[in-house]
Write a protein that holds these residues in place. Sequence first.
Motif, PDB file in Angstrom:
ATOM      1  N   GLY A   1     -38.355 -30.623 -78.223  1.00 39.64           N
ATOM      2  CA  GLY A   1     -39.561 -31.117 -77.297  1.00 39.64           C
ATOM      3  C   GLY A   1     -39.237 -31.343 -76.013  1.00 39.64           C
ATOM      4  O   GLY A   1     -40.057 -31.528 -75.237  1.00 39.64           O
ATOM      5  N   ALA A   2     -37.708 -31.534 -75.595  1.00 38.70           N
ATOM      6  CA  ALA A   2     -37.530 -31.439 -74.301  1.00 38.70           C
ATOM      7  C   ALA A   2     -38.036 -30.306 -73.439  1.00 38.70           C
ATOM      8  O   ALA A   2     -38.248 -30.625 -72.321  1.00 38.70           O
ATOM      9  CB  ALA A   2     -36.034 -31.568 -74.270  1.00 38.70           C
ATOM     10  N   CYS A   3     -37.994 -29.199 -74.005  1.00 40.89           N
ATOM     11  CA  CYS A   3     -38.526 -27.955 -73.387  1.00 40.89           C
ATOM     12  C   CYS A   3     -39.764 -27.292 -73.640  1.00 40.89           C
ATOM     13  O   CYS A   3     -40.714 -26.901 -72.909  1.00 40.89           O
ATOM     14  CB  CYS A   3     -37.443 -26.719 -73.527  1.00 40.89           C
ATOM     15  N   HIS A   4     -40.088 -27.691 -75.028  1.00 40.83           N
ATOM     16  CA  HIS A   4     -41.472 -27.130 -75.711  1.00 40.83           C
ATOM     17  C   HIS A   4     -42.546 -28.025 -75.483  1.00 40.83           C
ATOM     18  O   HIS A   4     -42.779 -28.663 -76.651  1.00 40.83           O
ATOM     19  CB  HIS A   4     -41.227 -26.705 -77.291  1.00 40.83           C
TER      20      HIS A   4
ATOM     21  N   THR B   1     -42.703 -26.961 -69.055  1.00 40.21           N
ATOM     22  CA  THR B   1     -41.484 -26.520 -68.603  1.00 40.21           C
ATOM     23  C   THR B   1     -41.474 -25.070 -68.442  1.00 40.21           C
ATOM     24  O   THR B   1     -41.997 -24.341 -69.311  1.00 40.21           O
ATOM     25  CB  THR B   1     -40.394 -27.018 -69.585  1.00 40.21           C
ATOM     26  N   ARG B   2     -41.010 -24.563 -67.234  1.00 38.25           N
ATOM     27  CA  ARG B   2     -40.830 -23.200 -67.094  1.00 38.25           C
ATOM     28  C   ARG B   2     -39.510 -23.049 -67.241  1.00 38.25           C
ATOM     29  O   ARG B   2     -38.533 -23.241 -66.738  1.00 38.25           O
ATOM     30  CB  ARG B   2     -41.360 -22.988 -65.526  1.00 38.25           C
TER      31      ARG B   2
ATOM     32  N   VAL C   1     -30.730 -17.902 -75.642  1.00 35.15           N
ATOM     33  CA  VAL C   1     -29.834 -17.953 -74.672  1.00 35.15           C
ATOM     34  C   VAL C   1     -30.204 -17.060 -73.536  1.00 35.15           C
ATOM     35  O   VAL C   1     -30.107 -17.448 -72.308  1.00 35.15           O
ATOM     36  CB  VAL C   1     -28.595 -17.409 -75.323  1.00 35.15           C
ATOM     37  N   PRO C   2     -30.865 -15.934 -73.964  1.00 36.66           N
ATOM     38  CA  PRO C   2     -31.219 -15.097 -72.411  1.00 36.66           C
ATOM     39  C   PRO C   2     -32.252 -15.673 -71.659  1.00 36.66           C
ATOM     40  O   PRO C   2     -32.208 -15.624 -70.219  1.00 36.66           O
ATOM     41  CB  PRO C   2     -32.008 -13.889 -73.319  1.00 36.66           C
ATOM     42  N   THR C   3     -32.965 -16.745 -72.264  1.00 32.14           N
ATOM     43  CA  THR C   3     -33.932 -17.426 -71.384  1.00 32.14           C
ATOM     44  C   THR C   3     -33.374 -18.663 -70.639  1.00 32.14           C
ATOM     45  O   THR C   3     -33.693 -19.188 -69.510  1.00 32.14           O
ATOM     46  CB  THR C   3     -35.344 -17.871 -72.098  1.00 32.14           C
ATOM     47  N   VAL C   4     -32.837 -19.243 -71.768  1.00 33.20           N
ATOM     48  CA  VAL C   4     -32.409 -20.836 -71.247  1.00 33.20           C
ATOM     49  C   VAL C   4     -31.023 -20.788 -70.268  1.00 33.20           C
ATOM     50  O   VAL C   4     -30.922 -21.447 -69.483  1.00 33.20           O
ATOM     51  CB  VAL C   4     -31.934 -21.577 -72.682  1.00 33.20           C
ATOM     52  N   GLY C   5     -30.195 -19.598 -70.595  1.00 32.16           N
ATOM     53  CA  GLY C   5     -29.192 -19.486 -69.846  1.00 32.16           C
ATOM     54  C   GLY C   5     -27.856 -20.075 -70.031  1.00 32.16           C
ATOM     55  O   GLY C   5     -26.803 -19.281 -70.306  1.00 32.16           O
TER      56      GLY C   5
END
Length: 111
Positions: free
Chosen positions: A85-88, A92-93, A49-53
Amino acid sequence: MRRLLLGGLAVGGLVASVATGQVKLPPDVPIPKAVSSPGQVTFSHAAHVPTVGKCSRCHMRDLKMHRGQSGPITLEAKQQGQYCGACHDGKTRMGGAVVFPIDECDRCHRA
């Protein structure tokens, strides 16, 4: 759906305290282990959550809000850009850094 919950506001599983502004995240979620899996994976909302928002970044795309409703989370699906896999994907930044790729197995799988 919003409802008042003991002095806080519950929204989609997160509980925000009106007085302190703190958010109580859902507990860690163990992902069912496939026979071919190198080890157990436990998803941590606190780590993401802290990174994804925002929750909808994952939860309105591939993952349903309730456990067991998303279907099997397989390596093949992740390699095709679904679920984790959508972000990993190694491209993706988020939070100022590139998210590690899905093929770094030991980053999530624990023996």
